[in-house]
Design a protein around this motif. Structure first.
Motif, PDB file in Angstrom:
ATOM      1  N   THR A   1      -5.346  51.436  -1.487  1.00 52.40           N
ATOM      2  CA  THR A   1      -4.493  50.265  -1.682  1.00 52.40           C
ATOM      3  C   THR A   1      -3.145  50.378  -0.993  1.00 52.40           C
ATOM      4  O   THR A   1      -2.536  49.366  -0.652  1.00 52.40           O
ATOM      5  N   TYR A   2      -2.649  51.599  -0.801  1.00 55.18           N
ATOM      6  CA  TYR A   2      -1.388  51.723  -0.069  1.00 55.18           C
ATOM      7  C   TYR A   2      -1.435  52.817   0.992  1.00 55.18           C
ATOM      8  O   TYR A   2      -0.446  53.428   1.322  1.00 55.18           O
ATOM      9  N   ARG A   3      -2.641  53.036   1.545  1.00 52.31           N
ATOM     10  CA  ARG A   3      -2.793  54.032   2.603  1.00 52.31           C
ATOM     11  C   ARG A   3      -1.992  53.650   3.849  1.00 52.31           C
ATOM     12  O   ARG A   3      -1.410  54.508   4.518  1.00 52.31           O
ATOM     13  N   GLY A   4      -1.949  52.352   4.172  1.00 52.70           N
ATOM     14  CA  GLY A   4      -1.209  51.924   5.357  1.00 52.70           C
ATOM     15  C   GLY A   4       0.262  52.302   5.272  1.00 52.70           C
ATOM     16  O   GLY A   4       0.835  52.842   6.215  1.00 52.70           O
ATOM     17  N   ARG A   5       0.868  52.042   4.101  1.00 49.25           N
ATOM     18  CA  ARG A   5       2.283  52.391   3.919  1.00 49.25           C
ATOM     19  C   ARG A   5       2.487  53.897   3.967  1.00 49.25           C
ATOM     20  O   ARG A   5       3.487  54.389   4.502  1.00 49.25           O
ATOM     21  N   MET A   6       1.551  54.652   3.385  1.00 45.95           N
ATOM     22  CA  MET A   6       1.698  56.108   3.333  1.00 45.95           C
ATOM     23  C   MET A   6       1.602  56.715   4.731  1.00 45.95           C
ATOM     24  O   MET A   6       2.423  57.553   5.118  1.00 45.95           O
ATOM     25  N   VAL A   7       0.590  56.303   5.504  1.00 43.74           N
ATOM     26  CA  VAL A   7       0.451  56.853   6.853  1.00 43.74           C
ATOM     27  C   VAL A   7       1.594  56.365   7.739  1.00 43.74           C
ATOM     28  O   VAL A   7       2.081  57.086   8.609  1.00 43.74           O
ATOM     29  N   ALA A   8       2.074  55.136   7.477  1.00 39.31           N
ATOM     30  CA  ALA A   8       3.208  54.612   8.242  1.00 39.31           C
ATOM     31  C   ALA A   8       4.489  55.394   7.975  1.00 39.31           C
ATOM     32  O   ALA A   8       5.444  55.295   8.754  1.00 39.31           O
ATOM     33  N   LEU A   9       4.529  56.181   6.881  1.00 39.94           N
ATOM     34  CA  LEU A   9       5.658  57.092   6.678  1.00 39.94           C
ATOM     35  C   LEU A   9       5.810  58.036   7.866  1.00 39.94           C
ATOM     36  O   LEU A   9       6.922  58.440   8.206  1.00 39.94           O
TER      37      LEU A   9
ATOM     38  N   PHE B   1      13.148  47.971  11.927  1.00 36.88           N
ATOM     39  CA  PHE B   1      11.919  47.180  11.996  1.00 36.88           C
ATOM     40  C   PHE B   1      10.677  48.003  11.679  1.00 36.88           C
ATOM     41  O   PHE B   1       9.646  47.428  11.300  1.00 36.88           O
ATOM     42  N   THR B   2      10.752  49.317  11.802  1.00 38.58           N
ATOM     43  CA  THR B   2       9.657  50.144  11.288  1.00 38.58           C
ATOM     44  C   THR B   2       9.613  50.060   9.773  1.00 38.58           C
ATOM     45  O   THR B   2       8.536  49.952   9.170  1.00 38.58           O
ATOM     46  N   LEU B   3      10.781  50.110   9.131  1.00 37.73           N
ATOM     47  CA  LEU B   3      10.850  49.921   7.681  1.00 37.73           C
ATOM     48  C   LEU B   3      10.261  48.570   7.280  1.00 37.73           C
ATOM     49  O   LEU B   3       9.511  48.465   6.295  1.00 37.73           O
ATOM     50  N   THR B   4      10.589  47.540   8.039  1.00 40.84           N
ATOM     51  CA  THR B   4      10.056  46.200   7.763  1.00 40.84           C
ATOM     52  C   THR B   4       8.540  46.179   7.875  1.00 40.84           C
ATOM     53  O   THR B   4       7.837  45.608   7.027  1.00 40.84           O
ATOM     54  N   ALA B   5       8.021  46.828   8.916  1.00 39.18           N
ATOM     55  CA  ALA B   5       6.569  46.864   9.123  1.00 39.18           C
ATOM     56  C   ALA B   5       5.865  47.585   7.988  1.00 39.18           C
ATOM     57  O   ALA B   5       4.765  47.183   7.568  1.00 39.18           O
ATOM     58  N   ILE B   6       6.477  48.651   7.465  1.00 38.47           N
ATOM     59  CA  ILE B   6       5.874  49.387   6.353  1.00 38.47           C
ATOM     60  C   ILE B   6       5.687  48.480   5.137  1.00 38.47           C
ATOM     61  O   ILE B   6       4.705  48.596   4.399  1.00 38.47           O
ATOM     62  N   ARG B   7       6.608  47.549   4.931  1.00 36.23           N
ATOM     63  CA  ARG B   7       6.512  46.613   3.811  1.00 36.23           C
ATOM     64  C   ARG B   7       5.352  45.633   3.987  1.00 36.23           C
ATOM     65  O   ARG B   7       4.786  45.141   3.007  1.00 36.23           O
ATOM     66  N   PHE B   8       5.002  45.345   5.235  1.00 40.92           N
ATOM     67  CA  PHE B   8       4.004  44.302   5.498  1.00 40.92           C
ATOM     68  C   PHE B   8       2.624  44.825   5.893  1.00 40.92           C
ATOM     69  O   PHE B   8       1.656  44.064   5.854  1.00 40.92           O
ATOM     70  N   ILE B   9       2.510  46.097   6.266  1.00 40.46           N
ATOM     71  CA  ILE B   9       1.262  46.570   6.880  1.00 40.46           C
ATOM     72  C   ILE B   9       0.069  46.494   5.931  1.00 40.46           C
ATOM     73  O   ILE B   9      -1.067  46.256   6.352  1.00 40.46           O
ATOM     74  N   ASP B  10       0.305  46.665   4.630  1.00 42.14           N
ATOM     75  CA  ASP B  10      -0.788  46.536   3.663  1.00 42.14           C
ATOM     76  C   ASP B  10      -0.893  45.139   3.072  1.00 42.14           C
ATOM     77  O   ASP B  10      -1.809  44.845   2.312  1.00 42.14           O
ATOM     78  N   ARG B  11       0.065  44.271   3.390  1.00 46.52           N
ATOM     79  CA  ARG B  11       0.016  42.885   2.903  1.00 46.52           C
ATOM     80  C   ARG B  11      -0.710  41.983   3.893  1.00 46.52           C
ATOM     81  O   ARG B  11      -1.675  41.305   3.540  1.00 46.52           O
ATOM     82  N   ILE B  12      -0.197  41.922   5.118  1.00 41.83           N
ATOM     83  CA  ILE B  12      -0.791  40.998   6.089  1.00 41.83           C
ATOM     84  C   ILE B  12      -1.756  41.698   7.040  1.00 41.83           C
ATOM     85  O   ILE B  12      -2.486  41.036   7.777  1.00 41.83           O
ATOM     86  N   GLY B  13      -1.765  43.036   7.034  1.00 42.84           N
ATOM     87  CA  GLY B  13      -2.767  43.762   7.796  1.00 42.84           C
ATOM     88  C   GLY B  13      -2.310  44.242   9.154  1.00 42.84           C
ATOM     89  O   GLY B  13      -1.310  43.794   9.708  1.00 42.84           O
TER      90      GLY B  13
END
Length: 441
Positions: free
Chosen positions: A127-135, A294-306
Protein backbone atom coordinates in the motif's frame (compact mmCIF):
# COMPACT_ATOMS: atom_id res chain seq x y z
CA UNK A 1 2.95 3.66 8.31
CA UNK A 2 5.08 1.31 10.46
CA UNK A 3 7.73 3.47 12.16
CA UNK A 4 10.25 0.64 12.47
CA UNK A 5 9.99 -0.29 8.78
CA UNK A 6 10.22 3.41 7.90
CA UNK A 7 13.45 3.63 9.92
CA UNK A 8 14.93 0.65 8.07
CA UNK A 9 13.98 2.13 4.72
CA UNK A 10 15.31 5.56 5.66
CA UNK A 11 18.67 4.18 6.79
CA UNK A 12 19.06 2.10 3.63
CA UNK A 13 18.01 5.13 1.60
CA UNK A 14 21.03 6.98 3.05
CA UNK A 15 22.88 5.00 0.40
CA UNK A 16 20.90 7.21 -1.98
CA UNK A 17 22.12 10.34 -0.15
CA UNK A 18 25.72 9.28 -0.72
CA UNK A 19 24.83 8.32 -4.30
CA UNK A 20 23.46 11.84 -4.93
CA UNK A 21 26.27 13.61 -3.09
CA UNK A 22 28.96 11.65 -4.92
CA UNK A 23 27.25 12.22 -8.28
CA UNK A 24 26.85 16.00 -7.95
CA UNK A 25 29.81 17.09 -5.82
CA UNK A 26 32.14 16.96 -8.82
CA UNK A 27 30.20 19.83 -10.46
CA UNK A 28 31.74 22.37 -8.08
CA UNK A 29 35.22 20.86 -8.25
CA UNK A 30 35.56 19.90 -11.93
CA UNK A 31 36.98 23.18 -13.22
CA UNK A 32 39.46 23.43 -10.32
CA UNK A 33 40.55 19.84 -10.99
CA UNK A 34 41.08 20.63 -14.68
CA UNK A 35 43.32 23.56 -13.77
CA UNK A 36 45.18 21.67 -11.01
CA UNK A 37 46.35 18.88 -13.32
CA UNK A 38 46.26 20.96 -16.57
CA UNK A 39 43.91 18.49 -18.26
CA UNK A 40 42.91 18.50 -21.92
CA UNK A 41 39.20 18.36 -22.84
CA UNK A 42 39.38 14.61 -23.35
CA UNK A 43 41.31 14.03 -20.10
CA UNK A 44 38.86 16.26 -18.27
CA UNK A 45 35.81 14.47 -19.65
CA UNK A 46 37.39 11.18 -18.60
CA UNK A 47 38.14 12.54 -15.11
CA UNK A 48 34.55 13.64 -14.59
CA UNK A 49 33.06 10.47 -16.04
CA UNK A 50 35.42 7.97 -14.34
CA UNK A 51 33.08 7.73 -11.35
CA UNK A 52 30.23 6.92 -13.75
CA UNK A 53 32.37 4.25 -15.38
CA UNK A 54 32.86 2.79 -11.91
CA UNK A 55 29.12 3.05 -11.40
CA UNK A 56 28.53 0.97 -14.53
CA UNK A 57 30.71 -1.83 -13.14
CA UNK A 58 29.20 -1.44 -9.66
CA UNK A 59 25.71 -1.76 -11.10
CA UNK A 60 26.71 -4.63 -13.39
CA UNK A 61 28.13 -6.63 -10.49
CA UNK A 62 25.64 -5.38 -7.90
CA UNK A 63 23.36 -8.41 -8.00
CA UNK A 64 26.22 -10.83 -7.17
CA UNK A 65 26.94 -9.69 -3.60
CA UNK A 66 23.26 -8.77 -3.15
CA UNK A 67 22.19 -12.36 -3.88
CA UNK A 68 25.20 -14.18 -2.42
CA UNK A 69 26.01 -12.13 0.71
CA UNK A 70 22.64 -10.52 1.31
CA UNK A 71 21.20 -7.05 0.85
CA UNK A 72 22.43 -5.79 4.24
CA UNK A 73 26.01 -7.10 3.91
CA UNK A 74 26.26 -5.51 0.46
CA UNK A 75 25.13 -2.15 1.84
CA UNK A 76 27.78 -2.35 4.60
CA UNK A 77 30.38 -2.90 1.89
CA UNK A 78 28.99 0.07 -0.07
CA UNK A 79 29.27 2.34 2.99
CA UNK A 80 32.92 1.37 3.43
CA UNK A 81 33.61 2.05 -0.27
CA UNK A 82 32.11 5.54 -0.01
CA UNK A 83 34.28 6.30 3.03
CA UNK A 84 37.52 5.16 1.39
CA UNK A 85 36.73 7.02 -1.85
CA UNK A 86 35.97 10.33 -0.08
CA UNK A 87 39.21 10.30 1.92
CA UNK A 88 41.28 9.15 -1.05
CA UNK A 89 40.06 11.80 -3.51
CA UNK A 90 40.54 14.59 -0.97
CA UNK A 91 44.16 13.60 -0.37
CA UNK A 92 45.14 12.90 -3.99
CA UNK A 93 48.22 14.64 -5.39
CA UNK A 94 48.54 12.22 -8.32
CA UNK A 95 45.99 12.30 -11.15
CA UNK A 96 45.99 8.51 -11.58
CA UNK A 97 45.39 7.92 -7.86
CA UNK A 98 42.53 10.44 -8.01
CA UNK A 99 40.99 8.51 -10.93
CA UNK A 100 41.24 5.23 -8.98
CA UNK A 101 39.52 6.75 -5.93
CA UNK A 102 36.71 8.26 -8.01
CA UNK A 103 36.30 4.93 -9.83
CA UNK A 104 36.01 3.11 -6.48
CA UNK A 105 33.39 5.64 -5.34
CA UNK A 106 31.49 4.90 -8.54
CA UNK A 107 31.47 1.20 -7.67
CA UNK A 108 29.67 2.15 -4.46
CA UNK A 109 27.12 4.28 -6.31
CA UNK A 110 26.39 1.47 -8.77
CA UNK A 111 26.03 -1.19 -6.10
CA UNK A 112 23.78 1.01 -3.96
CA UNK A 113 21.55 1.80 -6.95
CA UNK A 114 20.93 -1.95 -7.26
CA UNK A 115 20.73 -3.07 -3.65
CA UNK A 116 19.01 -0.21 -1.79
CA UNK A 117 15.81 -0.07 -3.92
CA UNK A 118 15.59 -3.87 -3.94
CA UNK A 119 15.89 -4.02 -0.14
CA UNK A 120 13.29 -1.31 0.42
CA UNK A 121 10.84 -2.87 -2.05
CA UNK A 122 11.22 -6.24 -0.27
CA UNK A 123 10.44 -4.88 3.23
CA UNK A 124 7.63 -2.48 2.24
CA UNK A 125 3.90 -3.33 2.34
CA UNK A 126 2.24 -2.89 -1.08
CA UNK A 127 0.00 0.00 0.00
CA UNK A 128 2.89 2.41 0.48
CA UNK A 129 5.77 0.68 -1.29
CA UNK A 130 6.00 3.52 -3.83
CA UNK A 131 6.57 6.11 -1.10
CA UNK A 132 9.06 3.87 0.71
CA UNK A 133 11.20 3.12 -2.35
CA UNK A 134 10.92 6.79 -3.37
CA UNK A 135 12.74 7.57 -0.10
CA UNK A 136 15.81 6.37 -1.98
CA UNK A 137 15.29 9.00 -4.68
CA UNK A 138 14.43 11.58 -2.00
CA UNK A 139 17.83 10.94 -0.44
CA UNK A 140 19.51 11.05 -3.85
CA UNK A 141 18.20 14.57 -4.48
CA UNK A 142 18.84 15.58 -0.87
CA UNK A 143 22.45 14.47 -1.38
CA UNK A 144 22.61 16.50 -4.60
CA UNK A 145 21.22 19.57 -2.82
CA UNK A 146 23.62 19.28 0.12
CA UNK A 147 26.58 18.82 -2.25
CA UNK A 148 25.58 21.97 -4.16
CA UNK A 149 25.25 23.96 -0.92
CA UNK A 150 28.51 22.53 0.37
CA UNK A 151 30.28 23.42 -2.89
CA UNK A 152 28.90 26.95 -2.80
CA UNK A 153 30.08 27.68 0.75
CA UNK A 154 33.39 25.83 0.46
CA UNK A 155 34.04 27.48 -2.92
CA UNK A 156 33.63 30.88 -1.33
CA UNK A 157 35.89 30.28 1.68
CA UNK A 158 38.08 27.26 0.94
CA UNK A 159 40.84 28.87 -1.10
CA UNK A 160 42.82 27.11 -3.82
CA UNK A 161 42.38 23.68 -2.21
CA UNK A 162 38.61 24.07 -1.85
CA UNK A 163 38.03 21.17 -4.23
CA UNK A 164 39.71 18.78 -1.77
CA UNK A 165 37.30 19.73 1.01
CA UNK A 166 34.35 19.56 -1.43
CA UNK A 167 35.16 15.92 -2.16
CA UNK A 168 36.43 14.87 1.27
CA UNK A 169 33.49 16.06 3.36
CA UNK A 170 31.50 13.08 2.06
CA UNK A 171 33.40 10.93 4.57
CA UNK A 172 31.09 12.21 7.34
CA UNK A 173 27.76 10.87 5.97
CA UNK A 174 29.54 7.71 4.77
CA UNK A 175 30.67 6.95 8.34
CA UNK A 176 27.14 7.67 9.64
CA UNK A 177 25.64 5.27 7.07
CA UNK A 178 28.10 2.56 8.14
CA UNK A 179 27.12 2.94 11.82
CA UNK A 180 23.32 3.08 11.32
CA UNK A 181 23.23 -0.09 9.20
CA UNK A 182 23.89 -2.18 12.30
CA UNK A 183 20.20 -1.68 13.29
CA UNK A 184 18.83 -2.82 9.91
CA UNK A 185 17.82 -6.52 9.53
CA UNK A 186 18.28 -8.65 6.46
CA UNK A 187 15.52 -8.73 3.81
CA UNK A 188 12.98 -11.46 4.68
CA UNK A 189 12.49 -12.37 1.02
CA UNK A 190 16.26 -12.86 0.63
CA UNK A 191 16.33 -14.99 3.78
CA UNK A 192 13.57 -17.23 2.42
CA UNK A 193 14.63 -17.46 -1.22
CA UNK A 194 18.43 -17.54 -0.86
CA UNK A 195 19.09 -18.91 2.66
CA UNK A 196 15.91 -20.91 3.42
CA UNK A 197 16.05 -19.23 6.86
CA UNK A 198 12.34 -19.22 7.60
CA UNK A 199 12.56 -18.37 11.31
CA UNK A 200 14.53 -15.15 10.77
CA UNK A 201 12.32 -14.18 7.83
CA UNK A 202 9.15 -14.68 9.88
CA UNK A 203 10.50 -12.51 12.71
CA UNK A 204 11.07 -9.64 10.28
CA UNK A 205 7.76 -10.13 8.43
CA UNK A 206 5.90 -9.98 11.76
CA UNK A 207 7.29 -6.49 12.28
CA UNK A 208 6.56 -5.39 8.70
CA UNK A 209 2.98 -6.63 8.51
CA UNK A 210 1.77 -8.09 11.84
CA UNK A 211 -1.86 -8.48 10.69
CA UNK A 212 -1.22 -10.56 7.56
CA UNK A 213 2.39 -11.74 7.68
CA UNK A 214 1.27 -15.38 7.34
CA UNK A 215 -0.32 -14.57 3.97
CA UNK A 216 2.95 -12.92 2.87
CA UNK A 217 4.89 -16.06 3.85
CA UNK A 218 2.48 -18.25 1.88
CA UNK A 219 2.83 -16.13 -1.26
CA UNK A 220 6.64 -16.01 -0.98
CA UNK A 221 6.75 -19.79 -0.43
CA UNK A 222 4.68 -20.31 -3.58
CA UNK A 223 7.15 -18.12 -5.49
CA UNK A 224 9.99 -20.18 -3.99
CA UNK A 225 8.36 -23.51 -4.88
CA UNK A 226 7.93 -22.39 -8.49
CA UNK A 227 11.72 -22.38 -8.94
CA UNK A 228 12.76 -25.12 -6.48
CA UNK A 229 14.78 -27.84 -8.15
CA UNK A 230 15.34 -25.92 -11.38
CA UNK A 231 18.56 -24.22 -12.46
CA UNK A 232 19.16 -20.59 -11.51
CA UNK A 233 16.85 -18.37 -13.47
CA UNK A 234 18.28 -16.57 -16.49
CA UNK A 235 17.14 -12.97 -16.80
CA UNK A 236 17.37 -12.98 -20.60
CA UNK A 237 14.76 -15.63 -21.25
CA UNK A 238 11.52 -15.26 -23.13
CA UNK A 239 9.26 -15.12 -20.10
CA UNK A 240 11.03 -12.03 -18.72
CA UNK A 241 11.15 -10.09 -21.96
CA UNK A 242 8.49 -7.57 -20.86
CA UNK A 243 10.21 -6.37 -17.64
CA UNK A 244 13.60 -6.45 -19.40
CA UNK A 245 12.30 -4.22 -22.20
CA UNK A 246 10.66 -1.84 -19.73
CA UNK A 247 13.74 -1.55 -17.50
CA UNK A 248 16.17 -0.92 -20.38
CA UNK A 249 14.02 1.67 -22.13
CA UNK A 250 13.12 3.42 -18.88
CA UNK A 251 16.81 3.71 -17.94
CA UNK A 252 17.86 4.94 -21.38
CA UNK A 253 15.17 7.61 -21.51
CA UNK A 254 16.05 8.73 -17.98
CA UNK A 255 19.53 9.70 -19.12
CA UNK A 256 18.78 11.10 -22.59
CA UNK A 257 16.60 13.63 -20.79
CA UNK A 258 19.94 15.33 -20.06
CA UNK A 259 19.65 15.13 -16.27
CA UNK A 260 23.21 14.00 -15.54
CA UNK A 261 24.71 16.48 -17.99
CA UNK A 262 22.89 19.20 -16.05
CA UNK A 263 23.83 17.83 -12.61
CA UNK A 264 27.51 17.33 -13.52
CA UNK A 265 28.00 20.48 -15.56
CA UNK A 266 25.41 22.94 -14.23
CA UNK A 267 27.92 25.75 -13.46
CA UNK A 268 29.51 25.30 -16.89
CA UNK A 269 26.10 25.36 -18.64
CA UNK A 270 25.15 28.58 -16.84
CA UNK A 271 28.50 30.14 -17.75
CA UNK A 272 27.92 29.07 -21.38
CA UNK A 273 24.68 31.07 -21.24
CA UNK A 274 26.55 34.20 -20.14
CA UNK A 275 26.58 34.12 -16.34
CA UNK A 276 29.57 34.72 -14.04
CA UNK A 277 31.19 31.92 -12.03
CA UNK A 278 29.72 32.98 -8.65
CA UNK A 279 26.20 33.37 -10.02
CA UNK A 280 26.52 30.00 -11.74
CA UNK A 281 27.32 28.19 -8.48
CA UNK A 282 24.42 29.94 -6.72
CA UNK A 283 22.03 29.06 -9.57
CA UNK A 284 23.14 25.44 -9.21
CA UNK A 285 21.95 25.54 -5.60
CA UNK A 286 18.57 26.67 -6.95
CA UNK A 287 18.43 23.55 -9.13
CA UNK A 288 19.13 21.40 -6.08
CA UNK A 289 16.36 23.08 -4.05
CA UNK A 290 13.77 22.64 -6.83
CA UNK A 291 14.84 19.00 -7.28
CA UNK A 292 14.41 18.41 -3.55
CA UNK A 293 11.01 20.12 -3.22
CA UNK A 294 9.42 18.41 -6.21
CA UNK A 295 10.77 14.99 -5.26
CA UNK A 296 8.99 15.45 -1.92
CA UNK A 297 5.85 16.38 -3.85
CA UNK A 298 6.14 13.28 -6.04
CA UNK A 299 6.48 11.05 -2.97
CA UNK A 300 3.08 12.32 -1.80
CA UNK A 301 1.45 11.45 -5.12
CA UNK A 302 3.24 8.31 -6.37
CA UNK A 303 0.92 5.91 -4.53
CA UNK A 304 -2.18 8.05 -5.12
CA UNK A 305 -2.20 8.77 -8.84
CA UNK A 306 0.37 6.16 -9.85
CA UNK A 307 3.72 5.88 -11.59
CA UNK A 308 2.38 6.13 -15.15
CA UNK A 309 0.41 9.33 -14.59
CA UNK A 310 3.45 11.05 -13.05
CA UNK A 311 5.48 10.08 -16.11
CA UNK A 312 2.88 11.44 -18.56
CA UNK A 313 2.69 14.79 -16.74
CA UNK A 314 6.45 15.09 -16.30
CA UNK A 315 7.40 14.14 -19.84
CA UNK A 316 5.17 16.85 -21.32
CA UNK A 317 6.91 19.42 -19.13
CA UNK A 318 10.37 18.13 -20.07
CA UNK A 319 9.63 18.44 -23.78
CA UNK A 320 8.52 22.06 -23.35
CA UNK A 321 11.38 23.20 -21.11
CA UNK A 322 14.17 21.48 -23.06
CA UNK A 323 12.81 23.02 -26.26
CA UNK A 324 12.89 26.47 -24.66
CA UNK A 325 16.47 25.99 -23.44
CA UNK A 326 17.54 24.98 -26.95
CA UNK A 327 15.84 28.07 -28.42
CA UNK A 328 17.57 30.29 -25.81
CA UNK A 329 20.97 29.00 -26.88
CA UNK A 330 20.16 29.39 -30.57
CA UNK A 331 18.86 32.93 -30.04
CA UNK A 332 21.62 33.96 -27.57
CA UNK A 333 19.00 35.45 -25.25
CA UNK A 334 21.14 35.29 -22.08
CA UNK A 335 21.48 33.36 -18.86
CA UNK A 336 18.26 34.31 -17.04
CA UNK A 337 16.07 32.49 -19.56
CA UNK A 338 18.24 29.35 -19.44
CA UNK A 339 18.20 29.35 -15.63
CA UNK A 340 14.42 29.83 -15.50
CA UNK A 341 13.71 27.06 -17.98
CA UNK A 342 16.13 24.63 -16.29
CA UNK A 343 14.55 25.29 -12.89
CA UNK A 344 11.14 24.38 -14.36
CA UNK A 345 12.76 21.41 -16.16
CA UNK A 346 14.12 20.17 -12.81
CA UNK A 347 10.66 20.43 -11.24
CA UNK A 348 9.11 18.26 -13.97
CA UNK A 349 12.01 15.78 -13.87
CA UNK A 350 11.88 15.39 -10.08
CA UNK A 351 8.08 14.98 -10.16
CA UNK A 352 8.28 12.20 -12.76
CA UNK A 353 11.39 10.33 -13.84
CA UNK A 354 13.42 11.18 -10.78
CA UNK A 355 10.87 9.77 -8.35
CA UNK A 356 9.63 6.89 -10.48
CA UNK A 357 12.71 5.19 -11.96
CA UNK A 358 14.02 3.25 -8.95
CA UNK A 359 10.50 2.46 -7.71
CA UNK A 360 9.34 1.12 -11.07
CA UNK A 361 12.43 -0.96 -11.88
CA UNK A 362 12.48 -2.50 -8.38
CA UNK A 363 8.82 -3.60 -8.79
CA UNK A 364 8.60 -5.14 -12.25
CA UNK A 365 10.91 -8.16 -11.85
CA UNK A 366 9.88 -11.43 -10.12
CA UNK A 367 11.45 -12.37 -6.76
CA UNK A 368 13.90 -14.88 -8.23
CA UNK A 369 15.49 -12.39 -10.66
CA UNK A 370 14.78 -9.06 -8.93
CA UNK A 371 18.41 -8.27 -8.09
CA UNK A 372 19.48 -9.23 -11.63
CA UNK A 373 16.72 -7.06 -13.11
CA UNK A 374 17.67 -4.11 -10.92
CA UNK A 375 21.27 -4.65 -12.05
CA UNK A 376 20.19 -4.49 -15.70
CA UNK A 377 18.27 -1.26 -15.15
CA UNK A 378 21.06 0.34 -13.14
CA UNK A 379 23.75 -0.80 -15.60
CA UNK A 380 21.84 0.68 -18.54
CA UNK A 381 21.18 3.90 -16.62
CA UNK A 382 24.83 4.37 -15.65
CA UNK A 383 26.43 3.43 -18.94
CA UNK A 384 24.26 6.06 -20.60
CA UNK A 385 25.16 8.55 -17.86
CA UNK A 386 28.87 7.85 -18.35
CA UNK A 387 28.58 8.32 -22.11
CA UNK A 388 26.81 11.67 -21.71
CA UNK A 389 29.19 12.95 -18.99
CA UNK A 390 32.25 11.96 -21.04
CA UNK A 391 31.10 13.59 -24.27
CA UNK A 392 29.46 16.73 -22.89
CA UNK A 393 32.59 18.99 -22.57
CA UNK A 394 33.67 18.15 -26.12
CA UNK A 395 30.17 18.57 -27.60
CA UNK A 396 29.55 21.79 -25.68
CA UNK A 397 32.69 23.38 -27.12
CA UNK A 398 32.21 22.07 -30.67
CA UNK A 399 28.45 22.07 -31.44
CA UNK A 400 27.05 24.35 -28.71
CA UNK A 401 24.22 24.18 -26.21
CA UNK A 402 21.39 24.58 -28.75
CA UNK A 403 22.06 21.31 -30.58
CA UNK A 404 22.61 19.40 -27.31
CA UNK A 405 19.34 20.49 -25.71
CA UNK A 406 17.39 19.99 -28.94
CA UNK A 407 18.59 16.37 -28.92
CA UNK A 408 17.41 15.94 -25.31
CA UNK A 409 14.03 17.46 -26.26
CA UNK A 410 13.53 15.04 -29.17
CA UNK A 411 14.39 12.08 -26.93
CA UNK A 412 11.63 13.14 -24.54
CA UNK A 413 9.14 13.09 -27.42
CA UNK A 414 10.07 9.43 -27.89
CA UNK A 415 9.72 8.85 -24.14
CA UNK A 416 6.18 10.22 -24.23
CA UNK A 417 5.31 7.63 -26.88
CA UNK A 418 6.93 4.88 -24.77
CA UNK A 419 5.01 5.80 -21.60
CA UNK A 420 1.70 6.18 -23.42
CA UNK A 421 2.04 2.93 -25.38
CA UNK A 422 3.95 0.46 -23.14
CA UNK A 423 4.37 1.55 -19.51
CA UNK A 424 1.99 -0.36 -17.17
CA UNK A 425 0.68 0.89 -13.82
CA UNK A 426 2.00 -0.91 -10.72
CA UNK A 427 0.57 1.10 -7.81
CA UNK A 428 -1.20 -0.79 -5.00
CA UNK A 429 -0.16 -4.28 -6.19
CA UNK A 430 2.02 -6.73 -4.25
CA UNK A 431 5.31 -7.71 -5.88
CA UNK A 432 3.88 -11.16 -6.53
CA UNK A 433 0.76 -9.70 -8.21
CA UNK A 434 2.95 -7.57 -10.48
CA UNK A 435 4.96 -10.70 -11.28
CA UNK A 436 1.90 -12.49 -12.68
CA UNK A 437 1.13 -9.60 -15.07
CA UNK A 438 4.73 -9.26 -16.26
CA UNK A 439 5.53 -12.90 -16.94
CA UNK A 440 5.11 -14.34 -20.44
CA UNK A 441 3.87 -17.92 -20.05
Amino acid sequence: MNNIVFFWAFVVALGGFLFGFDTAVISGAEQHIQQYWHLTEVQHGFTVSIALIGTVFGALGGSLPSDKLGRRATLLLVALIYLVSAVGTAMSTNWYFFLICRFVGGLGVGASSVTAPVYISEVSPATYRGRMVALFQFNVVFGILISYLSNYFIGGYGGENAWRLMLGIQAIPAALFLVLLRWVPESPRWLLLHRRNEAAAINTLKIINPASYQEDITVIRQSQQAVTGVPAERLFSGKYRTPVMLAVLFAVFNQVSGINAIIYYAPRIFEMSGMGAGSSLLSTVGLGIVNFVFTLTAIRFIDRIGRRQLMLIGTGGLIATLGLVAISFYMHTGGIGVISYLLVYMAFFAFSQGAVIWVFISEIFPNQVRAKGQTLGSFTHWIMAALIAFTFPYLASHIGGGHIFLFFCLMMVLQLLFVWRWMPETKGQTLEEIETTMMVH
